[in-house]
Write a protein that holds these residues in place. Structure first.
Motif, PDB file in Angstrom:
ATOM      1  N   SER A  26      -4.745  -4.807   6.925  1.00  0.00           N
ATOM      2  CA  SER A  26      -3.267  -3.950   6.734  1.00  0.00           C
ATOM      3  C   SER A  26      -2.855  -3.812   7.927  1.00  0.00           C
ATOM      4  O   SER A  26      -3.381  -3.673   9.010  1.00  0.00           O
ATOM      5  N   GLU A  83      -5.550   1.683  -8.175  1.00  0.00           N
ATOM      6  CA  GLU A  83      -5.250   2.934  -7.748  1.00  0.00           C
ATOM      7  C   GLU A  83      -6.555   3.861  -7.530  1.00  0.00           C
ATOM      8  O   GLU A  83      -7.345   3.743  -8.317  1.00  0.00           O
ATOM      9  N   ARG A 125      -0.504  -0.688   9.414  1.00  0.00           N
ATOM     10  CA  ARG A 125      -0.237   0.758   9.259  1.00  0.00           C
ATOM     11  C   ARG A 125       0.059   1.345  10.530  1.00  0.00           C
ATOM     12  O   ARG A 125      -0.874   1.300  11.511  1.00  0.00           O
ATOM     13  N   TRP A 170      -3.626   6.999  -3.536  1.00  0.00           N
ATOM     14  CA  TRP A 170      -3.396   5.632  -2.899  1.00  0.00           C
ATOM     15  C   TRP A 170      -3.256   4.465  -3.898  1.00  0.00           C
ATOM     16  O   TRP A 170      -4.089   4.544  -5.131  1.00  0.00           O
ATOM     17  N   HIS A 218       0.893  -1.172  -0.064  1.00  0.00           N
ATOM     18  CA  HIS A 218       0.054   0.084  -0.046  1.00  0.00           C
ATOM     19  C   HIS A 218       0.857   1.076  -0.071  1.00  0.00           C
ATOM     20  O   HIS A 218       1.205   1.789   1.172  1.00  0.00           O
ATOM     21  N   THR A 223       4.246   3.847   3.115  1.00  0.00           N
ATOM     22  CA  THR A 223       3.995   2.467   2.614  1.00  0.00           C
ATOM     23  C   THR A 223       3.818   1.300   3.610  1.00  0.00           C
ATOM     24  O   THR A 223       4.648   1.543   4.534  1.00  0.00           O
ATOM     25  N   MET A 275      -2.739   0.220  -4.418  1.00  0.00           N
ATOM     26  CA  MET A 275      -2.566  -1.119  -3.849  1.00  0.00           C
ATOM     27  C   MET A 275      -1.957  -2.089  -4.987  1.00  0.00           C
ATOM     28  O   MET A 275      -2.511  -2.380  -5.870  1.00  0.00           O
ATOM     29  N   ARG A 332       0.583   5.290  -0.095  1.00  0.00           N
ATOM     30  CA  ARG A 332      -0.370   5.855   0.142  1.00  0.00           C
ATOM     31  C   ARG A 332       0.001   7.396   0.680  1.00  0.00           C
ATOM     32  O   ARG A 332       1.088   7.490   1.512  1.00  0.00           O
TER      33      ARG A 332
END
Length: 187
Positions: free
Chosen positions: A89, A167, A91, A182, A52, A67, A184, A54
């Motif tokens: 995810s 995206e 993050r 963003w 990811h 990322t 992926m 972003r």
């Protein structure tokens, strides 16, 4: 998946799709040329590792990307009319969950694409509407980001069994220019 969990998931998907379809309109968004068919998301079925990238700040003229990693598991329901992926995810030291739901409107010749965040299960985002052409699926919706009206574009590309890419981009000038915020990468 156990049979009872599958029945619950199918009921939830149908309820979400019905609620989303009543509350959203595709009239004010561009609908790309192309087609919409049951096989469009066949490539996506299975388990994926996700990267990811972003933007940390959207619509701020920033080029500061973060990322983070994730995983997603995707399945088809209702004979290919519905495509569902459950994602996790990692993050900022936290684990978060989300669900992507795509439903084919065969008579309308388009897909609707919703997102449900695990951090706010009482709200599903308005759907993006779109189609595939030349192996690229392009979807649009009108939304608000930090009080600003935006045209949102979601795009599926590099669609095959080994890798795929999604995206998201925002436009504040009705599609004349775009800021990708963003991406992926499904591996």
């Amino acid at each position: 998946m156990r049979a009872d969990r599958r029945a619950v998931m199918q009921g939830a998907v149908l309820a979400i799709a019905t609620l989303g379809a009543r509350g959203a309109s595709a009239k004010d968004v561009p609908l790309p040329e192309g087609t919409a068919s049951r096989g469009d998301f066949d490539y996506f079925v299975g388990s994926w590792r996700v990267e990811h990238p972003r933007l940390r700040k959207r619509l701020a003229g920033s080029n500061d990307w973060e990322t983070f990693a994730g995983r997603t598991d995707c399945q088809q329901l209702f004979g290919g009319l519905v495509n569902l992926n459950e994602s996790v995810s990692f993050r900022g030291g936290k684990m978060s969950y989300g669900m992507g739901l795509r439903a084919l409107d065969e008579p309308g010749g388009r897909w609707a694409d919703w997102y449900l965040s695990g951090s706010d299960l009482g709200k599903i985002d308005p759907p993006l509407y779109g189609r595939f052409t030349g192996g690229i699926g392009t979807f649009y919706a009108r939304e608000t980001f930090e009080t600003r009206p935006v045209l949102v574009r979601g795009q599926f590309s590099s669609v095959n069994r080994d890798e795929a890419r999604w995206e998201q981009a925002f436009s504040t000038d009705d599609g004349a220019s775009w800021e990708t915020n963003w991406v992926m990468r499904y591996l």
